[in-house]
Design a protein around this motif. Structure first.
Motif, PDB file in Angstrom:
ATOM      1  N   UNK A 156       0.831  -1.205   0.000  1.00  0.00           N
ATOM      2  CA  UNK A 156       0.000   0.000   0.000  1.00  0.00           C
ATOM      3  C   UNK A 156       0.864   1.252   0.000  1.00  0.00           C
ATOM      4  N   UNK A 157       1.955   1.226   0.736  1.00  0.00           N
ATOM      5  CA  UNK A 157       2.882   2.359   0.720  1.00  0.00           C
ATOM      6  C   UNK A 157       3.496   2.575  -0.649  1.00  0.00           C
ATOM      7  N   UNK A 158       3.847   1.496  -1.311  1.00  0.00           N
ATOM      8  CA  UNK A 158       4.390   1.605  -2.666  1.00  0.00           C
ATOM      9  C   UNK A 158       3.352   2.167  -3.624  1.00  0.00           C
ATOM     10  N   UNK A 159       2.117   1.708  -3.483  1.00  0.00           N
ATOM     11  CA  UNK A 159       1.039   2.237  -4.328  1.00  0.00           C
ATOM     12  C   UNK A 159       0.825   3.725  -4.056  1.00  0.00           C
ATOM     13  N   UNK A 160       0.917   4.127  -2.801  1.00  0.00           N
ATOM     14  CA  UNK A 160       0.782   5.544  -2.458  1.00  0.00           C
ATOM     15  C   UNK A 160       1.897   6.371  -3.088  1.00  0.00           C
ATOM     16  N   UNK A 161       3.102   5.850  -3.091  1.00  0.00           N
ATOM     17  CA  UNK A 161       4.218   6.551  -3.735  1.00  0.00           C
ATOM     18  C   UNK A 161       3.947   6.731  -5.222  1.00  0.00           C
ATOM     19  N   UNK A 162       3.431   5.692  -5.873  1.00  0.00           N
ATOM     20  CA  UNK A 162       3.137   5.774  -7.303  1.00  0.00           C
ATOM     21  C   UNK A 162       2.061   6.822  -7.559  1.00  0.00           C
ATOM     22  N   UNK A 163       1.026   6.848  -6.735  1.00  0.00           N
ATOM     23  CA  UNK A 163      -0.060   7.823  -6.912  1.00  0.00           C
ATOM     24  C   UNK A 163       0.436   9.246  -6.689  1.00  0.00           C
ATOM     25  N   UNK A 164       1.190   9.470  -5.615  1.00  0.00           N
ATOM     26  CA  UNK A 164       1.703  10.817  -5.335  1.00  0.00           C
ATOM     27  C   UNK A 164       2.667  11.252  -6.427  1.00  0.00           C
ATOM     28  N   UNK A 165       3.444  10.320  -6.938  1.00  0.00           N
ATOM     29  CA  UNK A 165       4.376  10.649  -8.026  1.00  0.00           C
ATOM     30  C   UNK A 165       3.625  11.163  -9.256  1.00  0.00           C
ATOM     31  N   UNK A 166       2.446  10.619  -9.518  1.00  0.00           N
ATOM     32  CA  UNK A 166       1.638  11.081 -10.650  1.00  0.00           C
ATOM     33  C   UNK A 166       1.232  12.539 -10.486  1.00  0.00           C
ATOM     34  N   UNK A 167       0.959  12.949  -9.250  1.00  0.00           N
ATOM     35  CA  UNK A 167       0.590  14.341  -8.995  1.00  0.00           C
ATOM     36  C   UNK A 167       1.786  15.270  -9.124  1.00  0.00           C
ATOM     37  N   UNK A 168       2.964  14.808  -8.721  1.00  0.00           N
ATOM     38  CA  UNK A 168       4.169  15.639  -8.776  1.00  0.00           C
ATOM     39  C   UNK A 168       4.661  15.772 -10.202  1.00  0.00           C
ATOM     40  N   UNK A 169       4.706  14.653 -10.911  1.00  0.00           N
ATOM     41  CA  UNK A 169       5.300  14.631 -12.248  1.00  0.00           C
ATOM     42  C   UNK A 169       4.310  15.017 -13.267  1.00  0.00           C
TER      43      UNK A 169
END
Length: 96
Positions: A83-96
């Motif tokens: 779940x933490x890895x999935x959260x990183x992927x989701x937040x990365x989409x907002x940043x990038x």
């Protein structure tokens, strides 16, 4: 007087963190072969990189699913890691 009790079953010493002893090394060596193939065929080097990155994810999925009945706390920890890895992927989409 009660009947003698049998000792509790123990996990084999070859098992580490809920994974069979052969699983993680196999994933690593498959990655090494894929990376070596990427040296010969540079257009396909990404396959080796993706595989090496996915080995810990696949290990966490294995632990979460296979160990649920044996060690529920370990399985919950693996699910939280995913779940933490999935959260990183989701937040990365907002940043990038």
């Amino acid at each position: 007087m009660s009947a003698p009790q049998s000792p509790p079953t123990q996990k084999p010493d070859t098992e580490l963190a809920g994974l069979p002893a052969w699983l993680y090394p196999l994933g690593f060596w498959v990655g090494v072969v894929l990376l070596a193939g990427g040296v010969l065929l540079p257009a396909y080097a990404w396959v080796g990189v993706v595989w090496i990155a996915s080995v810990p994810v696949l290990a966490a999925v294995w632990v979460a699913l296979a160990g649920w009945r044996v060690d529920r706390r370990l399985s919950v920890a693996a699910v939280l890691a995913l779940a933490g890895l999935a959260l990183v992927v989701v937040v990365r989409q907002f940043i990038g």
